[in-house]
Every structure is written in structure tokens, then in C-alpha cells.
Design a protein around this motif. Sequence first.
Motif, short mmCIF file in Angstrom:
data_model
loop_
_atom_site.label_atom_id
_atom_site.label_comp_id
_atom_site.label_asym_id
_atom_site.label_seq_id
_atom_site.Cartn_x
_atom_site.Cartn_y
_atom_site.Cartn_z
N THR A 1 -2.33 7.51 3.25
CA THR A 1 -2.47 8.43 4.38
C THR A 1 -3.27 9.67 3.98
N ALA A 2 -2.93 10.25 2.83
CA ALA A 2 -3.65 11.43 2.34
C ALA A 2 -5.12 11.10 2.09
N LEU A 3 -5.38 9.92 1.56
CA LEU A 3 -6.76 9.50 1.28
C LEU A 3 -7.56 9.38 2.57
N LEU A 4 -6.97 8.76 3.57
CA LEU A 4 -7.64 8.62 4.87
C LEU A 4 -7.87 9.98 5.53
N GLN A 5 -6.87 10.85 5.43
CA GLN A 5 -7.00 12.18 6.03
C GLN A 5 -8.14 12.97 5.37
N ILE B 1 0.85 -1.20 0.00
CA ILE B 1 0.00 0.00 0.00
C ILE B 1 0.88 1.25 0.00
N PRO B 2 0.69 2.17 -0.93
CA PRO B 2 1.50 3.40 -0.94
C PRO B 2 1.26 4.20 0.34
N TYR B 3 2.33 4.47 1.07
CA TYR B 3 2.20 5.12 2.38
C TYR B 3 1.60 6.52 2.27
N SER B 4 2.18 7.37 1.42
CA SER B 4 1.74 8.76 1.31
C SER B 4 0.32 8.86 0.76
N VAL C 1 7.55 9.03 10.69
CA VAL C 1 6.28 9.32 11.36
C VAL C 1 6.26 10.75 11.88
N LEU C 2 7.31 11.16 12.58
CA LEU C 2 7.36 12.51 13.16
C LEU C 2 7.37 13.59 12.07
N SER C 3 8.16 13.37 11.02
CA SER C 3 8.22 14.36 9.94
C SER C 3 6.88 14.47 9.23
N SER C 4 6.18 13.34 9.05
CA SER C 4 4.85 13.36 8.42
C SER C 4 3.84 14.10 9.29
#
Length: 295
Positions: free
Chosen positions: A144-148, A138-141, A221-224
Amino acid sequence: MSPLFRSYTYRFVAGFLIILIISPLPAILLTHESSYLKSLLGIFHNFAHFPSISIPMIDWMHESILFSSQPIINSTTALHVPGQSTLLFPYMWEVYFLSIVRFTFTLTIGFFISLAIGRLFLKAPKQLKKYTSILRWIPYSFSTALLQCAIILISLYIAKYITIPFLSSFIIICSTSMIIVIQAIKKWIPFLNKTEEHNIHDSSFLINTLFMAIVSNHKSVLSSIILSFFYMECIFHTKGLLQLIIQFGGSSPTVVTLGLLLIYIPYIILSFLQSIWTTNQSKHQTYAISKTMIK
């Protein structure tokens, strides 16, 4: 002085110098008025008089989300006008506290949602567990953007019918916590799938392994999370340290320097504590293995 402490001391000094070097750049690039050396010297001058620095009062709901054109005020050289300006400190502590509270809730909510997902996964049918290897791809970025985006849209829809207190902070916390959830889904769930059920003793095993899965990639995680806070605080015009940096980054290198230091110092401390914890865990495992071999 231990080698680990010495290493992190050098890292902190290097990071501090880098922050000093880059802090004047936004003002130079955006205003084209001051020279780099003048801006850099201005930072040191303000450090020597920072209790007297004031910033204009901002209407956060209507002010542009990009860089403010209003300069900060040094009350030793400019008149402090009540109602029109406020001292940088303790105001900066206030917005810093708000960002830290959001950050803490983000970590907590993300951790417990991930833990709940892990418990549900353990109760899932074996046929469903066969497909967990797909999770690694699963593409991480993107995910994550989709869930957000989904969390933001759902929250705004619910807010049409229900009054949610601190709506902006609620959306920021819930949406940003998805960063940790995706990290757990990609790293921790496949690990649970490979672990034999009899090895999963109790809740402490799940908590420890989830913590290790998140910490193993703590820099990402922290930078994201910080990046998410940057644009979330600006989009929703929410008071916070990152919003303050964006607001005055074009007119005050001092605000940029202090803001980045307030982000960098906790980061370097957390990284140092994580390194100590990892080292102790490694020593404990080595001791346990050597003790078993002696027996």
C-alpha cells in the motif's frame, strides 16, 4: 431495544469516555504547563460555551505541520479580533466537510478501480490466473505504501506540465484509494479465481462480492484511511479535520475531543449498519437453506 443496538450504545459510551480521557494528554505532554484535571475540566467548560470559542487564523501554507503553539480563544474572556481569529464553529464544520468529501471520493474511486481490476482478471488467460495464490502473501502495509508513493510521484510529475485543480486533494484521494485496491487484490481476486465462471452471473455478483470482501475487513480499511489522511493532510498543508486536530492538539484538548468525536460517531454508525446488514444476510441464507431442506 435489540441486543445489537444495546451493544453499540455501550460501545459508543465507552468510546466517548476514552476520547475524553485521552484528549488532554497531547497538551500535557507537549506544553508541560497545565495539569490533567485542569485540562479535563476545561473541556467541559468549553462544551458549555463552545459557540463562543475562537481559534487563531492559520496560514496553512507556512504554519508548522506539527502542533501549533497558539492557544484557542474563548470570546467570553478574550476580545475577538476580526481578521486574526475565527469561531471554531462553523469553521470546524467546513474542514470536516472537506475531509468527508475526500473520504467519500476515496471509497468510490478505490471501489471502481478494484471492480475494473476484477473484470480484467476474469478476461486474463488461465495460465496467468494460476499465480493468483501469490497475491495473498503480498505484504499489505508495504504494498500500500509503495503504491501510494508511486501515485504521489506520478501526480507531482504530471503537475509540472499540466495544471491540476485541487492538486493536494487529488493526490490525497488517489493515493489513499490504493488502500481499498490492495484489500481487493488480496481478498477478492483469489476468491474470483476459485469461483466457477458459470457462477459469475452479472455485474451485481461482482459488485456484491467486492463489497463483502472490503466490508469483511472494514476496521483495518477505515483505520488505514484515517491514518493516511492524518499524514497526507499535514504533508500537503491541506485544510481538513485531521490537520486541525494535529495543528491545535497541543494547545486545545477541546479541539482534540470534538475532532475525535466527529471521526468516531460516523465510524460507530457505519459499523452498526454493517452489523445489521451482515445479520440480515445471515438470516436470509439460513432461511434459504432451511427452505431447500424442507423441499
